[in-house]
Design a protein around this motif. Structure first.
Motif, PDB file in Angstrom:
ATOM      1  N   GLN A  30      36.705  16.676  24.166  1.00 43.13           N
ATOM      2  CA  GLN A  30      38.020  16.304  24.670  1.00 43.13           C
ATOM      3  C   GLN A  30      38.953  17.512  24.726  1.00 43.13           C
ATOM      4  OE1 GLN A  30      38.222  12.955  21.658  1.00 43.13           O
ATOM      5  NE2 GLN A  30      39.258  11.965  23.355  1.00 43.13           N
ATOM      6  N   VAL A  31      38.896  18.357  23.699  1.00 40.05           N
ATOM      7  CA  VAL A  31      39.729  19.558  23.677  1.00 40.05           C
ATOM      8  C   VAL A  31      39.312  20.510  24.797  1.00 40.05           C
ATOM      9  CG1 VAL A  31      40.481  21.552  22.323  1.00 40.05           C
ATOM     10  CG2 VAL A  31      40.151  19.345  21.197  1.00 40.05           C
ATOM     11  N   ALA A  32      37.998  20.677  24.971  1.00 37.08           N
ATOM     12  CA  ALA A  32      37.490  21.565  26.018  1.00 37.08           C
ATOM     13  C   ALA A  32      37.940  21.134  27.406  1.00 37.08           C
ATOM     14  CB  ALA A  32      35.967  21.617  25.958  1.00 37.08           C
ATOM     15  N   ARG A  33      38.127  19.817  27.594  1.00 39.41           N
ATOM     16  CA  ARG A  33      38.532  19.273  28.893  1.00 39.41           C
ATOM     17  C   ARG A  33      40.043  19.097  29.012  1.00 39.41           C
ATOM     18  NH1 ARG A  33      34.085  14.336  28.994  1.00 39.41           N
ATOM     19  NH2 ARG A  33      32.274  15.552  29.679  1.00 39.41           N
ATOM     20  N   HIS A  34      40.781  19.520  28.013  1.00 43.14           N
ATOM     21  CA  HIS A  34      42.226  19.299  28.024  1.00 43.14           C
ATOM     22  C   HIS A  34      42.839  19.872  29.304  1.00 43.14           C
ATOM     23  CE1 HIS A  34      46.413  19.174  26.818  1.00 43.14           C
ATOM     24  NE2 HIS A  34      46.067  18.491  25.740  1.00 43.14           N
ATOM     25  N   PRO A  35      43.612  19.086  30.018  1.00 49.03           N
ATOM     26  CA  PRO A  35      44.145  19.553  31.317  1.00 49.03           C
ATOM     27  C   PRO A  35      45.106  20.729  31.215  1.00 49.03           C
ATOM     28  CG  PRO A  35      45.158  17.463  30.685  1.00 49.03           C
ATOM     29  CD  PRO A  35      44.035  17.698  29.720  1.00 49.03           C
ATOM     30  N   GLN A  36      45.623  21.003  30.020  1.00 49.53           N
ATOM     31  CA  GLN A  36      46.580  22.098  29.883  1.00 49.53           C
ATOM     32  C   GLN A  36      45.973  23.371  29.281  1.00 49.53           C
ATOM     33  OE1 GLN A  36      49.649  20.044  27.680  1.00 49.53           O
ATOM     34  NE2 GLN A  36      50.572  19.198  29.540  1.00 49.53           N
ATOM     35  N   ARG A  37      44.649  23.397  29.127  1.00 58.51           N
ATOM     36  CA  ARG A  37      44.010  24.651  28.708  1.00 58.51           C
ATOM     37  C   ARG A  37      44.194  25.704  29.800  1.00 58.51           C
ATOM     38  NH1 ARG A  37      40.395  24.539  24.398  1.00 58.51           N
ATOM     39  NH2 ARG A  37      39.140  26.280  25.126  1.00 58.51           N
ATOM     40  N   PRO A  38      44.218  26.985  29.433  1.00 59.79           N
ATOM     41  CA  PRO A  38      44.307  28.027  30.467  1.00 59.79           C
ATOM     42  C   PRO A  38      43.097  27.977  31.403  1.00 59.79           C
ATOM     43  CG  PRO A  38      44.692  28.935  28.272  1.00 59.79           C
ATOM     44  CD  PRO A  38      44.187  27.544  28.075  1.00 59.79           C
ATOM     45  N   HIS A  39      43.333  28.142  32.682  1.00 61.49           N
ATOM     46  CA  HIS A  39      42.280  28.177  33.676  1.00 61.49           C
ATOM     47  C   HIS A  39      42.133  29.595  34.212  1.00 61.49           C
ATOM     48  CE1 HIS A  39      42.842  23.584  34.524  1.00 61.49           C
ATOM     49  NE2 HIS A  39      42.297  23.841  33.365  1.00 61.49           N
ATOM     50  N   PHE A  40      41.230  29.784  35.143  1.00 59.49           N
ATOM     51  CA  PHE A  40      40.925  31.126  35.645  1.00 59.49           C
ATOM     52  C   PHE A  40      42.172  31.863  36.116  1.00 59.49           C
ATOM     53  CE2 PHE A  40      39.767  33.881  39.292  1.00 59.49           C
ATOM     54  CZ  PHE A  40      39.067  34.845  38.597  1.00 59.49           C
ATOM     55  N   ILE A  41      43.011  31.194  36.907  1.00 65.34           N
ATOM     56  CA  ILE A  41      44.196  31.888  37.436  1.00 65.34           C
ATOM     57  C   ILE A  41      45.158  32.288  36.320  1.00 65.34           C
ATOM     58  CG2 ILE A  41      44.071  30.909  39.761  1.00 65.34           C
ATOM     59  CD1 ILE A  41      46.168  28.864  38.936  1.00 65.34           C
ATOM     60  N   ASP A  42      45.132  31.557  35.205  1.00 53.71           N
ATOM     61  CA  ASP A  42      45.978  31.929  34.069  1.00 53.71           C
ATOM     62  C   ASP A  42      45.443  33.201  33.410  1.00 53.71           C
ATOM     63  OD1 ASP A  42      47.677  29.570  34.246  1.00 53.71           O
ATOM     64  OD2 ASP A  42      45.939  28.451  33.527  1.00 53.71           O
ATOM     65  N   TYR A  43      44.120  33.305  33.297  1.00 50.19           N
ATOM     66  CA  TYR A  43      43.538  34.531  32.739  1.00 50.19           C
ATOM     67  C   TYR A  43      43.781  35.718  33.666  1.00 50.19           C
ATOM     68  CZ  TYR A  43      41.300  31.767  29.119  1.00 50.19           C
ATOM     69  OH  TYR A  43      41.087  30.939  28.043  1.00 50.19           O
ATOM     70  N   VAL A  44      43.721  35.490  34.955  1.00 51.30           N
ATOM     71  CA  VAL A  44      44.017  36.563  35.906  1.00 51.30           C
ATOM     72  C   VAL A  44      45.446  37.062  35.702  1.00 51.30           C
ATOM     73  CG1 VAL A  44      44.326  37.140  38.344  1.00 51.30           C
ATOM     74  CG2 VAL A  44      42.343  35.796  37.626  1.00 51.30           C
ATOM     75  N   ASP A  45      46.379  36.134  35.624  1.00 51.98           N
ATOM     76  CA  ASP A  45      47.789  36.509  35.457  1.00 51.98           C
ATOM     77  C   ASP A  45      48.047  37.186  34.113  1.00 51.98           C
ATOM     78  OD1 ASP A  45      48.373  35.445  37.924  1.00 51.98           O
ATOM     79  OD2 ASP A  45      49.105  33.528  37.146  1.00 51.98           O
ATOM     80  N   GLY A  46      47.327  36.753  33.071  1.00 56.38           N
ATOM     81  CA  GLY A  46      47.606  37.253  31.730  1.00 56.38           C
ATOM     82  C   GLY A  46      46.870  38.516  31.338  1.00 56.38           C
ATOM     83  N   LEU A  47      45.735  38.810  32.002  1.00 56.15           N
ATOM     84  CA  LEU A  47      44.897  39.920  31.548  1.00 56.15           C
ATOM     85  C   LEU A  47      44.672  41.020  32.583  1.00 56.15           C
ATOM     86  CD1 LEU A  47      42.047  37.991  29.649  1.00 56.15           C
ATOM     87  CD2 LEU A  47      44.047  39.135  28.659  1.00 56.15           C
ATOM     88  N   PHE A  48      44.862  40.721  33.847  1.00 54.16           N
ATOM     89  CA  PHE A  48      44.453  41.659  34.890  1.00 54.16           C
ATOM     90  C   PHE A  48      45.632  42.092  35.756  1.00 54.16           C
ATOM     91  CE2 PHE A  48      40.858  38.958  33.823  1.00 54.16           C
ATOM     92  CZ  PHE A  48      39.879  39.888  33.528  1.00 54.16           C
ATOM     93  N   THR A  49      45.480  43.268  36.314  1.00 53.97           N
ATOM     94  CA  THR A  49      46.466  43.773  37.269  1.00 53.97           C
ATOM     95  C   THR A  49      45.744  44.112  38.572  1.00 53.97           C
ATOM     96  OG1 THR A  49      46.177  46.040  36.461  1.00 53.97           O
ATOM     97  CG2 THR A  49      47.932  44.722  35.453  1.00 53.97           C
ATOM     98  N   ASP A  50      46.538  44.254  39.631  1.00 56.55           N
ATOM     99  CA  ASP A  50      46.013  44.667  40.941  1.00 56.55           C
ATOM    100  C   ASP A  50      44.888  43.766  41.432  1.00 56.55           C
ATOM    101  OD1 ASP A  50      47.741  46.904  40.852  1.00 56.55           O
ATOM    102  OD2 ASP A  50      46.279  48.040  39.705  1.00 56.55           O
ATOM    103  N   PHE A  51      44.999  42.460  41.160  1.00 56.58           N
ATOM    104  CA  PHE A  51      43.945  41.537  41.576  1.00 56.58           C
ATOM    105  C   PHE A  51      43.964  41.366  43.094  1.00 56.58           C
ATOM    106  CE2 PHE A  51      42.680  36.941  42.272  1.00 56.58           C
ATOM    107  CZ  PHE A  51      41.310  37.177  42.159  1.00 56.58           C
ATOM    108  N   VAL A  52      42.800  41.571  43.705  1.00 58.37           N
ATOM    109  CA  VAL A  52      42.631  41.351  45.137  1.00 58.37           C
ATOM    110  C   VAL A  52      41.540  40.292  45.304  1.00 58.37           C
ATOM    111  CG1 VAL A  52      42.027  42.339  47.366  1.00 58.37           C
ATOM    112  CG2 VAL A  52      43.306  43.711  45.699  1.00 58.37           C
TER     113      VAL A  52
END
Length: 316
Positions: free
Chosen positions: A61-83
């Motif tokens: 249930q926790v793994a499926r939580h709708p408010q867990r960070p998703h891919f686009i959140d990791y992109v915004d939080g960890l990466f720069t210059d994403f193309v």
């Protein structure tokens, strides 16, 4: 965004609601700082106890939580210059798997991952993270590019499984998954897969055949969903909890079975409780793992990857 509470979190939800109510009253009715502090302490203690005693179904249930960070959140939080790069050059652009070129703490990398979406509109756009064949062919295209330019590959796994629709099967779903898995196993560059939520079936392993496989503390990784296993074993999908408890799909089980290499701790209350902290925890571990593989030759990387997968299921 209103907090979504899981069933086992309902007692904590009541305390959080009381804290919010007192916080609103405080400016007009005098100070409630002592009462609020006591309630927060109690809520944290309840949350600590609850998350220290999660069974496999609760972790699901926790793994499926709708408010867990998703891919686009990791992109915004960890990466720069994403193309972002689109399309598989054969049929179309699948939005359940996103990917492209980026910089991770200054280092050029290729990144890709499942995107589930956060609301009704985006979930439909991203097909709830269930990729079609063109998604996996896009993944192969990105891995080919990574090898051509000598860039590490970082993948983020979060899917219930590959899309099982008629059109996907007609366009070669099984072949696309197999090709993506094969490409991951034969890469001559460092690769790290991180299971951030739900790692379901071949749809997950297609982008998780990496040099290192990481897993968030409350994520799951399985050959089939608990509901699917219950349907096969007992002809009763309502026994998903029993299936989850039997399948060994949680991080502690999978570390013991050598299916994953490292577990990334989550903030108290799960990744959805403190998304920024969860993302930074992932970033710290990715940096460490990339440094550990720096300087390895293509042959060393392929041997290391082969050794880790051959070790799965080995006794002794």
């Amino acid at each position: 965004m209103a907090t979504h509470y899981l069933e086992f979190e309902k007692p904590i939800a009541e305390l959080d609601a009381k804290i919010a109510e007192l916080s609103l009253l405080a400016p007009t009715s005098g100070s409630f700082e002592t009462e609020i502090a006591a309630l927060r302490k109690k809520a944290d203690a309840m949350r600590t106890k609850a998350y220290a005693n999660l069974d496999p179904w609760m972790r699901t249930q926790v793994a499926r939580h709708p408010q867990r960070p998703h891919f686009i959140d990791y992109v915004d939080g960890l990466f720069t210059d994403f193309v972002e790069l689109h399309g598989d050059r054969q049929f179309g652009d699948d939005q359940a798997i996103l990917g492209g070129l980026a910089r991770f703490r200054g280092q050029p990398v290729v990144i890709m991952g499942h995107e589930k979406g956060h609301d009704t509109q985006t979930r439909i756009i991203h097909n709830f993270g269930m990729a079609r064949p063109e998604g996996y062919r896009k993944a192969v295209r990105l891995m080919d590019m990574a090898e051509q330019f000598g860039l590490p590959v970082l993948t983020f796994v979060d899917t219930a499984g590959a899309y099982p629709g008629l059109g996907a099967e007609e366009r070669g779903q099984a072949e696309a998954i197999a090709r993506s898995t094969e490409r991951g196993l034969t890469l001559c560059v460092p690769s790290i897969a991180t299971v951030t939520g739900e790692g379901g079936s071949g749809g997950a392993i297609a982008i998780a055949a990496a040099s290192r496989v990481l897993m968030l503390e409350h994520s799951i990784y399985s050959v089939i969903s608990p509901e699917g296993a219950a349907g096969i074993l007992w002809r009763d999908g309502s026994r998903a909890k029993d299936a989850a408890n039997a399948m060994k799909i949680t991080a502690p089980d999978l570390i013991e079975l050598k299916i994953v290499d490292r577990v990334i701790p989550e903030p108290l209350g799960g990744a959805h409780a403190d998304r920024e902290k969860a993302i930074q925890n992932v970033g710290q571990v990715l940096e460490e793992e990339l440094k550990a593989m720096s300087g390895l030759s293509a042959e060393q990387l392929k041997k290391q990857r082969a050794d880790r997968f051959y070790a799965i299921g080995r006794l002794g």
